[in-house]
Motif scaffolding. Structure first.
Motif, PDB file in Angstrom:
ATOM      1  N   LYS A 225      -9.476  40.247  10.459  1.00  0.00           N
ATOM      2  CA  LYS A 225      -9.761  41.155   9.389  1.00  0.00           C
ATOM      3  C   LYS A 225      -9.022  40.350   7.988  1.00  0.00           C
ATOM      4  O   LYS A 225      -9.523  40.448   6.720  1.00  0.00           O
ATOM      5  CB  LYS A 225      -8.868  42.450   9.334  1.00  0.00           C
ATOM      6  CG  LYS A 225      -9.294  43.327   8.357  1.00  0.00           C
ATOM      7  CD  LYS A 225      -8.535  44.833   8.540  1.00  0.00           C
ATOM      8  CE  LYS A 225      -8.691  45.551   7.510  1.00  0.00           C
ATOM      9  NZ  LYS A 225      -8.002  46.917   8.027  1.00  0.00           N
ATOM     10  N   ALA A 226      -8.057  39.732   8.112  1.00  0.00           N
ATOM     11  CA  ALA A 226      -7.450  39.079   6.927  1.00  0.00           C
ATOM     12  C   ALA A 226      -8.216  38.109   6.362  1.00  0.00           C
ATOM     13  O   ALA A 226      -8.253  37.797   5.161  1.00  0.00           O
ATOM     14  CB  ALA A 226      -6.033  38.468   7.549  1.00  0.00           C
ATOM     15  N   LYS A 227      -8.898  37.193   7.303  1.00  0.00           N
ATOM     16  CA  LYS A 227      -9.627  36.036   6.756  1.00  0.00           C
ATOM     17  C   LYS A 227     -10.872  36.838   6.156  1.00  0.00           C
ATOM     18  O   LYS A 227     -11.185  36.328   5.194  1.00  0.00           O
ATOM     19  CB  LYS A 227      -9.991  35.126   7.918  1.00  0.00           C
ATOM     20  CG  LYS A 227     -11.006  33.972   7.375  1.00  0.00           C
ATOM     21  CD  LYS A 227     -10.361  33.104   6.581  1.00  0.00           C
ATOM     22  CE  LYS A 227     -11.050  31.856   6.302  1.00  0.00           C
ATOM     23  NZ  LYS A 227     -10.286  30.793   5.367  1.00  0.00           N
ATOM     24  N   ILE A 228     -11.708  37.730   6.645  1.00  0.00           N
ATOM     25  CA  ILE A 228     -12.564  38.364   6.127  1.00  0.00           C
ATOM     26  C   ILE A 228     -12.107  38.685   4.498  1.00  0.00           C
ATOM     27  O   ILE A 228     -12.826  38.599   3.684  1.00  0.00           O
ATOM     28  CB  ILE A 228     -13.036  39.508   6.882  1.00  0.00           C
ATOM     29  CG1 ILE A 228     -13.871  38.916   8.154  1.00  0.00           C
ATOM     30  CG2 ILE A 228     -13.962  40.510   6.291  1.00  0.00           C
ATOM     31  CD1 ILE A 228     -14.373  39.964   9.171  1.00  0.00           C
ATOM     32  N   GLU A 229     -10.901  39.551   4.488  1.00  0.00           N
ATOM     33  CA  GLU A 229     -10.517  39.967   3.283  1.00  0.00           C
ATOM     34  C   GLU A 229     -10.474  38.825   2.154  1.00  0.00           C
ATOM     35  O   GLU A 229     -10.692  38.892   0.945  1.00  0.00           O
ATOM     36  CB  GLU A 229      -9.334  40.851   3.378  1.00  0.00           C
ATOM     37  CG  GLU A 229      -9.482  41.955   4.055  1.00  0.00           C
ATOM     38  CD  GLU A 229      -8.112  42.797   4.434  1.00  0.00           C
ATOM     39  OE1 GLU A 229      -7.276  42.316   4.029  1.00  0.00           O
ATOM     40  OE2 GLU A 229      -8.298  44.077   4.798  1.00  0.00           O
ATOM     41  N   GLU A 230      -9.940  37.780   2.912  1.00  0.00           N
ATOM     42  CA  GLU A 230      -9.569  36.737   1.903  1.00  0.00           C
ATOM     43  C   GLU A 230     -10.826  35.968   1.173  1.00  0.00           C
ATOM     44  O   GLU A 230     -10.834  35.542   0.069  1.00  0.00           O
ATOM     45  CB  GLU A 230      -8.719  35.427   2.635  1.00  0.00           C
ATOM     46  CG  GLU A 230      -8.241  34.490   1.985  1.00  0.00           C
ATOM     47  CD  GLU A 230      -9.355  33.141   1.851  1.00  0.00           C
ATOM     48  OE1 GLU A 230      -9.606  32.635   0.852  1.00  0.00           O
ATOM     49  OE2 GLU A 230      -9.837  33.014   2.870  1.00  0.00           O
ATOM     50  N   LEU A 231     -11.971  36.030   2.153  1.00  0.00           N
ATOM     51  CA  LEU A 231     -13.407  35.426   1.675  1.00  0.00           C
ATOM     52  C   LEU A 231     -13.911  36.313   0.754  1.00  0.00           C
ATOM     53  O   LEU A 231     -14.288  35.891  -0.315  1.00  0.00           O
ATOM     54  CB  LEU A 231     -14.109  35.172   2.977  1.00  0.00           C
ATOM     55  CG  LEU A 231     -13.832  33.987   3.986  1.00  0.00           C
ATOM     56  CD1 LEU A 231     -14.682  34.099   5.108  1.00  0.00           C
ATOM     57  CD2 LEU A 231     -13.978  32.683   3.406  1.00  0.00           C
ATOM     58  N   ASN A 232     -13.687  37.617   0.839  1.00  0.00           N
ATOM     59  CA  ASN A 232     -14.213  38.716  -0.271  1.00  0.00           C
ATOM     60  C   ASN A 232     -13.637  38.583  -1.542  1.00  0.00           C
ATOM     61  O   ASN A 232     -14.348  38.706  -2.548  1.00  0.00           O
ATOM     62  CB  ASN A 232     -14.413  39.854   0.191  1.00  0.00           C
ATOM     63  CG  ASN A 232     -15.319  40.639   1.479  1.00  0.00           C
ATOM     64  OD1 ASN A 232     -16.246  40.475   1.136  1.00  0.00           O
ATOM     65  ND2 ASN A 232     -14.945  40.973   2.626  1.00  0.00           N
ATOM     66  N   SER A 233     -12.382  38.143  -1.368  1.00  0.00           N
ATOM     67  CA  SER A 233     -11.497  37.959  -2.641  1.00  0.00           C
ATOM     68  C   SER A 233     -11.988  36.483  -3.276  1.00  0.00           C
ATOM     69  O   SER A 233     -12.260  36.536  -4.612  1.00  0.00           O
ATOM     70  CB  SER A 233     -10.051  38.112  -2.302  1.00  0.00           C
ATOM     71  OG  SER A 233      -9.528  37.704  -3.611  1.00  0.00           O
ATOM     72  N   ARG A 234     -11.997  35.716  -2.458  1.00  0.00           N
ATOM     73  CA  ARG A 234     -12.212  34.242  -2.805  1.00  0.00           C
ATOM     74  C   ARG A 234     -13.768  34.167  -3.914  1.00  0.00           C
ATOM     75  O   ARG A 234     -13.941  33.371  -4.548  1.00  0.00           O
ATOM     76  CB  ARG A 234     -12.233  33.299  -1.851  1.00  0.00           C
ATOM     77  CG  ARG A 234     -12.235  31.799  -2.426  1.00  0.00           C
ATOM     78  CD  ARG A 234     -12.716  30.661  -1.230  1.00  0.00           C
ATOM     79  NE  ARG A 234     -11.973  30.849  -0.153  1.00  0.00           N
ATOM     80  CZ  ARG A 234     -12.052  29.977   0.788  1.00  0.00           C
ATOM     81  NH1 ARG A 234     -12.715  28.980   0.948  1.00  0.00           N
ATOM     82  NH2 ARG A 234     -11.360  30.250   1.984  1.00  0.00           N
TER      83      ARG A 234
END
Length: 234
Positions: free
Chosen positions: A3-12
């Motif tokens: 989940k953290a990686k998905i959130e990071e990609l959405n932000s990036r």
């Protein structure tokens, strides 16, 4: 991917181009990511983007057996323009035979349950087979298309299929889609010029009236909240 990686990609990638997001996934996953195309306007935009980034990228589509002639023609025109062969998936003919012989050729008009059964056999089951070869899939969903899609993100975890789901055009408007098609001379379905913004199977698709939602012509006899085949169930 957690989940953290998905959130990071959405932000990036929130303020980056769709091509930037597509490039990242093609580099990261290679042939374990593929574009699922229904040959609609959004998917044709993504086909153009994907193949410009990686000419050997995987693209697949579904032949449900009930498509418009114009859609079959578009598959051929797209293959020739980009010098590719879009992978075509078919339903299990035995399952189709059983369904039609027990419930009728146009069973989908009789009930939502019948319509969803038809979608499941003709679409979901063949997609499940190809999903077993993937870790992520790219599709042409936009938040502005329907009430069932208004909360989508660029990158999501697809619980239904156990994959990462990538929506590069999530925040694009319809006008951005058509501006891209015109600027890049992307082949598209001529039915779009005849009032069909969303095109699926022939018996389940009609032209829309001015002012109607872009998905109003799909399964028009149902409520808006049920107008998904099950592939994008949330």
């Amino acid at each position: 991917m957690n989940k953290a990686k998905i959130e990071e990609l959405n932000s990036r990638f929130r303020d980056k181009s769709p091509e930037d997001l597509i490039s990242w996934f093609l580099d990261e996953y290679g042939h374990r990511v593929a574009l699922s195309s229904s040959l609609g306007a959004e998917d044709q935009v993504l086909t153009d983007m994907v193949l410009k980034i990686r000419p050997d990228a995987r693209i697949f589509t579904l032949d449900t057996g009930r498509l418009f002639p114009e859609t079959y023609d578009l598959i051929d025109r797209t293959n020739k323009k980009y010098n590719v062969k879009i992978e075509v998936l078919f339903p299990d003919y035995k399952r189709v035979e059983e369904m039609v012989n027990s419930k009728g050729i146009n069973l989908f008009y009789d009930s939502i349950e019948n319509r969803k059964l038809c979608c499941h056999i003709r679409k979901i089951e063949p997609l499940t087979r190809v999903f077993k070869t993937l870790d992520a899939w790219i599709c042409g969903l936009r938040a502005g298309q329907a009430v069932t899609r208004q909360n989508i993100q660029l990158v999501e975890w697809d619980d239904n299929n156990g994959l990462i789901k990538v929506n590069p055009l999530a925040y694009w408007s319809e006008s951005q889609v058509w501006d891209y098609i015109k600027a890049n001379k992307v082949p598209y379905n001529p039915l779009h010029d005849k009032g069909y913004p969303s095109i699926g199977c022939l018996p389940c698709t009609r032209a829309i009236e001015p002012g109607e939602d872009v998905r109003a012509g799909r399964w028009w006899w149902e409520n808006p909240e049920s107008k998904e085949c099950g592939l994008h169930k949330r």
